[in-house]
Design a protein around this motif. Structure first.
Motif, PDB file in Angstrom:
ATOM      1  N   TYR A   5       0.855  -1.193   0.000  1.00  0.00           N
ATOM      2  CA  TYR A   5       0.000   0.000   0.000  1.00  0.00           C
ATOM      3  C   TYR A   5       0.886   1.236   0.000  1.00  0.00           C
ATOM      4  N   ASP A   6       0.294   2.346  -0.387  1.00  0.00           N
ATOM      5  CA  ASP A   6       1.020   3.605  -0.252  1.00  0.00           C
ATOM      6  C   ASP A   6       1.224   3.942   1.222  1.00  0.00           C
ATOM      7  N   PHE A   7       0.163   3.755   2.016  1.00  0.00           N
ATOM      8  CA  PHE A   7       0.227   4.074   3.439  1.00  0.00           C
ATOM      9  C   PHE A   7      -0.329   2.908   4.245  1.00  0.00           C
ATOM     10  N   VAL A   8       0.411   2.498   5.255  1.00  0.00           N
ATOM     11  CA  VAL A   8      -0.059   1.534   6.243  1.00  0.00           C
ATOM     12  C   VAL A   8      -0.133   2.248   7.581  1.00  0.00           C
ATOM     13  N   ILE A   9      -1.276   2.127   8.242  1.00  0.00           N
ATOM     14  CA  ILE A   9      -1.471   2.766   9.542  1.00  0.00           C
ATOM     15  C   ILE A   9      -1.601   1.674  10.593  1.00  0.00           C
ATOM     16  N   VAL A  15      -7.311   8.281  16.446  1.00  0.00           N
ATOM     17  CA  VAL A  15      -6.301   9.008  15.674  1.00  0.00           C
ATOM     18  C   VAL A  15      -5.979   8.259  14.384  1.00  0.00           C
ATOM     19  N   GLY A  16      -5.689   6.951  14.495  1.00  0.00           N
ATOM     20  CA  GLY A  16      -5.405   6.173  13.299  1.00  0.00           C
ATOM     21  C   GLY A  16      -6.564   6.168  12.326  1.00  0.00           C
ATOM     22  N   ALA A  17      -7.783   6.045  12.836  1.00  0.00           N
ATOM     23  CA  ALA A  17      -8.961   6.036  11.977  1.00  0.00           C
ATOM     24  C   ALA A  17      -9.146   7.378  11.275  1.00  0.00           C
ATOM     25  N   THR A 156     -17.627   7.550  17.522  1.00  0.00           N
ATOM     26  CA  THR A 156     -16.806   8.451  16.706  1.00  0.00           C
ATOM     27  C   THR A 156     -15.798   7.668  15.880  1.00  0.00           C
ATOM     28  N   THR A 157     -15.089   6.749  16.522  1.00  0.00           N
ATOM     29  CA  THR A 157     -14.081   5.962  15.811  1.00  0.00           C
ATOM     30  C   THR A 157     -14.717   5.102  14.731  1.00  0.00           C
TER      31      THR A 157
END
Length: 407
Positions: A5-9, A15-17, A156-157
């Motif tokens: 992937y371009d970005f892995v979180i 925050v991550g979401a 929220t998350t």
């Protein structure tokens, strides 16, 4: 599972979401979000979810003002009709006793107004009109934020995760990031973070965002990074206890959140489910070596202290019964403010940790600003003050009220 992937979180808390959602909202990049359990099963799920803009660090106020706009119109901000954050616009009162804190509060309210915050000093009579339960005889200064309140951290998350999925983000629950994958060819790219290792295999990435909060030190250590690199995080973890108390009357959900600076542990309280009051502290809490080894029991001395303090501030709660308790981990930095930025010495890794009790209320704006930075755009709020190097540079973000989550 896709292998790159371009970005892995790493980290499926709020925050991550939020970072995942904003990366997908602002770009066509491929994004994957990994959580060791279900999303929001870590620190976020235990958050008291208080929303305020009262800070003495200017960039914190800027982030929380933008986040407050999101909480107040969550569906519009995410572009989704079926998401919710549970925001309750109860308002926020901050109380100070006489002396230095009263002066700092007055000065800080003026600075906040200059930054656009809807906040004002009020007197005891007006405060009692807003919150008739309060005993204010020992209070010398009071601040009032009518637009603030509290929300539901899980809803929220999940809202961010739902919106992120609909924009193409791959979400992997019960799939921990076990290690950072480092380039090891001995050349110029040695030490470059090129992906992550999970139980299901290696996932390559152009950039990894570490948003695992209290588990950041463990991720560094498990990835084989040096003891010096671990210590350079300047991260401590503590155990925070939240208590709820009940009395003969129902404590209504519309009552303001209260921050009480007259007591040493900088107690806060807000309405809880079932007509109870929820109380926590703004101090360090109990040191914690491993967030996975966190005892759930509430110490009897803390229960007695909070019971006495709540009873003194609200006489209706004198002798109140304890109705519930839970614990959660805080990831704390030396200045009680987050670290946001590229990891020194580890190209390809972006750090987001050390929220020190601020993470939930800042998460909407932080997610957007981090995504903008990762995409090479100018962020809405400059994140340079939160750079990881500030501790070595002795450029700490120190608040007006001393160490603690009110900064």
């Amino acid at each position: 599972m896709r292998t790159g992937y371009d970005f892995v979180i790493a980290g499926g808390g709020v925050v991550g979401a939020s970072v995942a959602f904003h990366l997908a909202e602002l770009s066509d990049a491929s994004v994957a979000l990994f959580d060791r359990g279900e999303v929001c099963s870590g620190g976020t799920g235990r958050s008291c979810a208080i929303i305020r803009s009262h800070y003495s660090v200017a960039s914190n106020t800027a982030l929380t003002l933008r986040s407050l706009d999101v909480f107040r119109d969550f569906r519009e901000a995410l572009g989704e009709e079926d998401v919710k954050c549970g925001f309750v616009n109860s308002g926020y009162l901050i109380l100070s006793g006489p002396g230095a804190f009263a002066d700092r509060l007055a000065d800080n309210l003026a600075r906040q107004r200059a930054l656009g915050a809807d906040t004002t000093p009020i007197g005891r009579a007006e405060a009692r009109e807003l919150h008739a339960w309060l005993e204010l005889g020992d209070v010398a200064a009071i601040g009032w934020e009518p637009a603030s309140g509290y929300a539901d951290p899980v809803a929220t998350t999940l809202g961010y995760v739902t919106a992120a999925r609909r924009r193409g983000v791959a979400v992997f629950e019960n799939t921990p990031v076990e290690r950072l994958r480092l380039a090891s060819n001995g050349g110029p790219s040695a030490g470059h973070v090129i992906g992550v290792t999970t139980p299901d295999g290696v996932v390559e990435a152009e950039c990894v965002v570490s948003a695992v909060g209290p588990w950041t030190r463990g991720l560094y250590a498990d990835s084989g990074l040096s003891d010096d690199a671990v210590e350079a995080l300047h991260l401590q973890v503590s155990r925070h206890v939240v208590l709820t108390f009940g009395c003969a009357s129902l404590y209504g959900p519309e009552l303001p959140v209260v921050k009480d600076l007259t007591v040493d542990n900088k107690m806060y309280f807000r309405p809880a489910d079932g007509g109870d009051v929820l109380a926590g502290t703004g101090d360090f809490g109990d040191p914690l070596e491993d967030p996975d080894r966190m005892t759930a029991a509430a110490p009897g001395d803390l229960v007695s202290l909070q019971q006495a303090q709540i009873g003194a501030r609200m006489p209706a709660f004198q002798g109140a019964r304890l109705t519930d308790s839970w614990v959660g981990p805080y990831d704390i930095t030396p200045d009680w403010n987050p670290v946001l930025g590229p990891a020194p010495g580890q190209p390809g890794l972006y750090l987001a940790y050390g929220f020190s009790g601020h993470g939930f209320k800042m998460a909407p704006a932080i997610g957007r600003c981090v995504a903008q930075s990762l995409l090479g755009e100018a962020p809405d709020v400059d994140l340079e003050p939160y750079r990881p190097e500030r501790f070595e540079e002795e450029a700490l973000l120190l608040g007006a009220y001393g160490a603690g989550s009110i900064s």
